[in-house]
Design a protein around this motif. Sequence first.
Motif, short mmCIF file in Angstrom:
data_model
loop_
_atom_site.label_atom_id
_atom_site.label_comp_id
_atom_site.label_asym_id
_atom_site.label_seq_id
_atom_site.Cartn_x
_atom_site.Cartn_y
_atom_site.Cartn_z
N SER A 89 0.84 -1.20 0.00
CA SER A 89 0.00 0.00 0.00
C SER A 89 0.87 1.25 0.00
O SER A 89 0.56 2.24 -0.66
CB SER A 89 -0.93 0.02 1.22
OG SER A 89 -1.89 -0.99 1.13
N GLU A 90 1.96 1.18 0.76
CA GLU A 90 2.87 2.31 0.80
C GLU A 90 3.47 2.58 -0.57
O GLU A 90 3.55 3.72 -1.04
CB GLU A 90 4.00 2.06 1.82
CG GLU A 90 3.56 2.24 3.27
CD GLU A 90 2.76 3.51 3.48
OE1 GLU A 90 3.25 4.60 3.09
OE2 GLU A 90 1.63 3.43 4.02
N ARG A 91 3.92 1.50 -1.21
CA ARG A 91 4.51 1.65 -2.56
C ARG A 91 3.48 2.17 -3.55
O ARG A 91 3.79 2.99 -4.43
CB ARG A 91 5.07 0.31 -3.04
CG ARG A 91 6.38 -0.09 -2.37
CD ARG A 91 6.79 -1.48 -2.80
NE ARG A 91 6.89 -1.59 -4.26
CZ ARG A 91 6.85 -2.76 -4.91
NH1 ARG A 91 6.71 -3.90 -4.26
NH2 ARG A 91 6.95 -2.78 -6.23
N PHE A 92 2.28 1.66 -3.42
CA PHE A 92 1.20 2.09 -4.31
C PHE A 92 0.95 3.59 -4.16
O PHE A 92 0.89 4.34 -5.14
CB PHE A 92 -0.07 1.29 -3.98
CG PHE A 92 -1.25 1.63 -4.85
CD1 PHE A 92 -1.48 0.95 -6.03
CD2 PHE A 92 -2.16 2.63 -4.48
CE1 PHE A 92 -2.57 1.25 -6.83
CE2 PHE A 92 -3.25 2.94 -5.27
CZ PHE A 92 -3.46 2.25 -6.45
N ASP A 139 1.26 9.15 -5.67
CA ASP A 139 1.64 10.49 -5.22
C ASP A 139 2.59 11.16 -6.21
O ASP A 139 2.73 12.38 -6.22
CB ASP A 139 2.33 10.41 -3.84
CG ASP A 139 1.32 10.46 -2.70
OD1 ASP A 139 0.14 10.79 -2.96
OD2 ASP A 139 1.71 10.14 -1.57
N ASP A 140 3.27 10.37 -6.99
CA ASP A 140 4.21 10.91 -7.96
C ASP A 140 3.47 11.19 -9.27
O ASP A 140 3.61 10.47 -10.26
CB ASP A 140 5.37 9.93 -8.18
CG ASP A 140 6.44 10.52 -9.09
OD1 ASP A 140 6.40 11.74 -9.36
OD2 ASP A 140 7.30 9.76 -9.56
N ASP A 141 2.66 12.24 -9.26
CA ASP A 141 1.94 12.66 -10.45
C ASP A 141 1.09 11.53 -11.06
O ASP A 141 1.08 11.33 -12.27
CB ASP A 141 2.93 13.21 -11.50
CG ASP A 141 2.24 14.00 -12.59
OD1 ASP A 141 1.17 14.57 -12.33
OD2 ASP A 141 2.79 14.06 -13.71
N PHE A 142 0.40 10.81 -10.17
CA PHE A 142 -0.52 9.75 -10.62
C PHE A 142 0.17 8.74 -11.54
O PHE A 142 -0.27 8.50 -12.67
CB PHE A 142 -1.73 10.35 -11.33
CG PHE A 142 -2.44 11.41 -10.53
CD1 PHE A 142 -3.28 11.07 -9.47
CD2 PHE A 142 -2.25 12.75 -10.81
CE1 PHE A 142 -3.92 12.06 -8.72
CE2 PHE A 142 -2.89 13.75 -10.07
CZ PHE A 142 -3.74 13.39 -9.02
N ASN A 143 1.27 8.16 -11.02
CA ASN A 143 2.04 7.24 -11.87
C ASN A 143 1.39 5.86 -11.88
O ASN A 143 1.82 4.94 -11.16
CB ASN A 143 3.49 7.17 -11.37
CG ASN A 143 4.39 6.55 -12.40
OD1 ASN A 143 3.94 5.73 -13.21
ND2 ASN A 143 5.66 6.93 -12.40
N THR A 144 0.37 5.71 -12.69
CA THR A 144 -0.37 4.45 -12.71
C THR A 144 0.45 3.25 -13.19
O THR A 144 0.23 2.15 -12.68
CB THR A 144 -1.66 4.58 -13.55
OG1 THR A 144 -1.34 5.08 -14.85
CG2 THR A 144 -2.65 5.53 -12.88
N VAL A 199 0.48 -0.06 -11.01
CA VAL A 199 0.08 -1.36 -11.53
C VAL A 199 1.20 -2.39 -11.29
O VAL A 199 0.92 -3.55 -10.95
CB VAL A 199 -0.26 -1.26 -13.03
CG1 VAL A 199 -0.38 -2.63 -13.66
CG2 VAL A 199 -1.56 -0.48 -13.21
N ALA A 200 2.43 -1.97 -11.42
CA ALA A 200 3.56 -2.88 -11.16
C ALA A 200 3.50 -3.38 -9.72
O ALA A 200 3.80 -4.55 -9.45
CB ALA A 200 4.89 -2.18 -11.43
N VAL A 201 3.09 -2.53 -8.80
CA VAL A 201 2.94 -2.95 -7.40
C VAL A 201 1.87 -4.03 -7.30
O VAL A 201 2.03 -5.02 -6.58
CB VAL A 201 2.59 -1.74 -6.50
CG1 VAL A 201 2.30 -2.20 -5.07
CG2 VAL A 201 3.73 -0.72 -6.50
N LEU A 202 0.79 -3.85 -8.05
CA LEU A 202 -0.27 -4.86 -8.02
C LEU A 202 0.25 -6.22 -8.49
O LEU A 202 -0.11 -7.26 -7.96
CB LEU A 202 -1.46 -4.43 -8.90
CG LEU A 202 -2.13 -3.09 -8.58
CD1 LEU A 202 -3.36 -2.90 -9.46
CD2 LEU A 202 -2.52 -2.99 -7.11
N PHE A 203 1.13 -6.19 -9.50
CA PHE A 203 1.69 -7.46 -9.99
C PHE A 203 2.61 -8.10 -8.95
O PHE A 203 2.63 -9.32 -8.81
CB PHE A 203 2.43 -7.25 -11.32
CG PHE A 203 1.51 -7.16 -12.49
CD1 PHE A 203 0.84 -8.28 -12.96
CD2 PHE A 203 1.28 -5.94 -13.11
CE1 PHE A 203 -0.03 -8.19 -14.03
CE2 PHE A 203 0.40 -5.85 -14.17
CZ PHE A 203 -0.25 -6.97 -14.63
#
Length: 461
Positions: free
Chosen positions: A337-340, A345-350, A354-358
């Motif tokens: 969650s923190e990484r997400f 927080d970094d300009d909506f870096n989706t 998504v990489a965190v989700l993987f």
Amino acid sequence: MLKIYNTLTRSKEIFTPRVAGKVGMYVCGMTVYDYCHIGHARVMVVFDIAARYLRYSGYDLTYVRNITDIDDKIIKRAQENNEQIVDLTERFIDAMHDDERALAVLPPDIEPRATKSMDDIILMITGLFEKGLAYTGTNGDVFYAVDKFPGYGALSGKKLDELQAGERVEVDQAKKNPFDFVLWKKAKVDEPYWNSPWGRGRPGWHIECSAMATRCLGNHFDIHGGGMDLQFPHHENEIAQSEGATGGKFVNVWMHNGFVRINEEKMSKSLGNFFTVREVLKQYRPEVIRFFVLSSHYRSPLNYSDEQLDDAGMALTRLYTALRGVAIITGLSTRYSERFKQAMDDDFNTPVAVAVLFDMARELNKEKNNNSELASQLAGELKELSSVLGILQDDPESFLQAGDTVQEGGLAEQEIELFIEQRIQAKQNKDWALADKIRDDLKQQGIVLEDVATGTSWRRE
RNA sequence: GGCUGCGUAGCAAAGUGGUUAUGCAGUGGCCUGCAAAGCCAUCUACAGCGGUUCGAUUCCGCUCGCAGCCUCCA
């Protein structure tokens, strides 16, 4: 700490709302004379995710997205169709809302329409006259005098004298300066009109956004967004109008999303190289389109191709596969969650989000057969974070069994279950040839069987 | 012509002055009756040329290529 790239300063800035805890965001919406294409879908999805993330971050957000329901193209299209203007616009507003719902885009809090904002528009133009920023041209149209506004060009980085070097625009002789733009357009015969101090007519395109944004969010608000192509002249003109009229700051942060491209070329109406949302929905499921949009950063160009959409489908399949058969326990908040949050927080870096989700999916797959409670907690966390992106909220089994692409016909669920039963029988009899034949036959029809601990599950390719 | 931005492995897409992005595809292994899925390991990178630096894909300059805006456009 949220950082947003501000077009005005061309840098990422720490986001600080005007009023602590509250955010006002205005996004330029659609001109409703045709169906939304994938470029419009990108705007909807990008700012939907921004809105979701602002709320997830605890802000009390007011999200406004307007509808332009009167302009030259609408008038022209209605004439071509031999249709009343309201009938045309209502039809395409409904269509837009359908597309929006399909893509899981949450509706804005306020959806003002130009035709219902005439008082605000007229009031603002009146103010501009009083400030000496507006004048009536020789043809009866009302114009904004750009050279009376000192900051003109700040947003797009253009200077008036440089602009004047660029010619090839047919200069309207009614204007004092070629870059003056229309505030109020005088109605010709057979054109719709509203009464105003300057006679019967309709608003120019730029003034409606200034008026509606001010009406909904006040003279000064936090975020204003839209496609890159609106930067100049549309948003530049909005600033000139609003700041000209109020004498104060209009918007703190300007956000612009990149284009959707086809073969390295901008998707646009004029080039005719666009796909409408509803066309693409015939081939791909909505969540696949949504994932495709957020698989690149919102300011980057996004190339549209079947390969890209197929990739998005496969990526989603991996995530749903991880969630399959796992009970959901919510409430866990780990370093993921923190990484997400760090990514968003970094300009909506989706793409990073998504990489965190993987990464979560990988650990979830490991823990499934190891620590089922931890697996359930991870699954809960995964679903919760995904909801900020508006993905992965479907039931995994139904997502996987529906397949990546929209199916025409194909085997019914019951038939598939029947084959699976037959195959289980064959396996019990150690008739591997028959078992494999059943599996191969189903594979031919796009049905993939997977033997797992609990039995056999299936999905469509 | 003026002004932006970009150029990352087979494809897509992030990021960083020295340490695994991530997804798909490939290769080797584990698992499996065999597969699939999953897990582990692993191969393909930072347009080119200079400069700054102990060290640059990351900073600076130039070159080449691409896209966008300067006109309605999300």
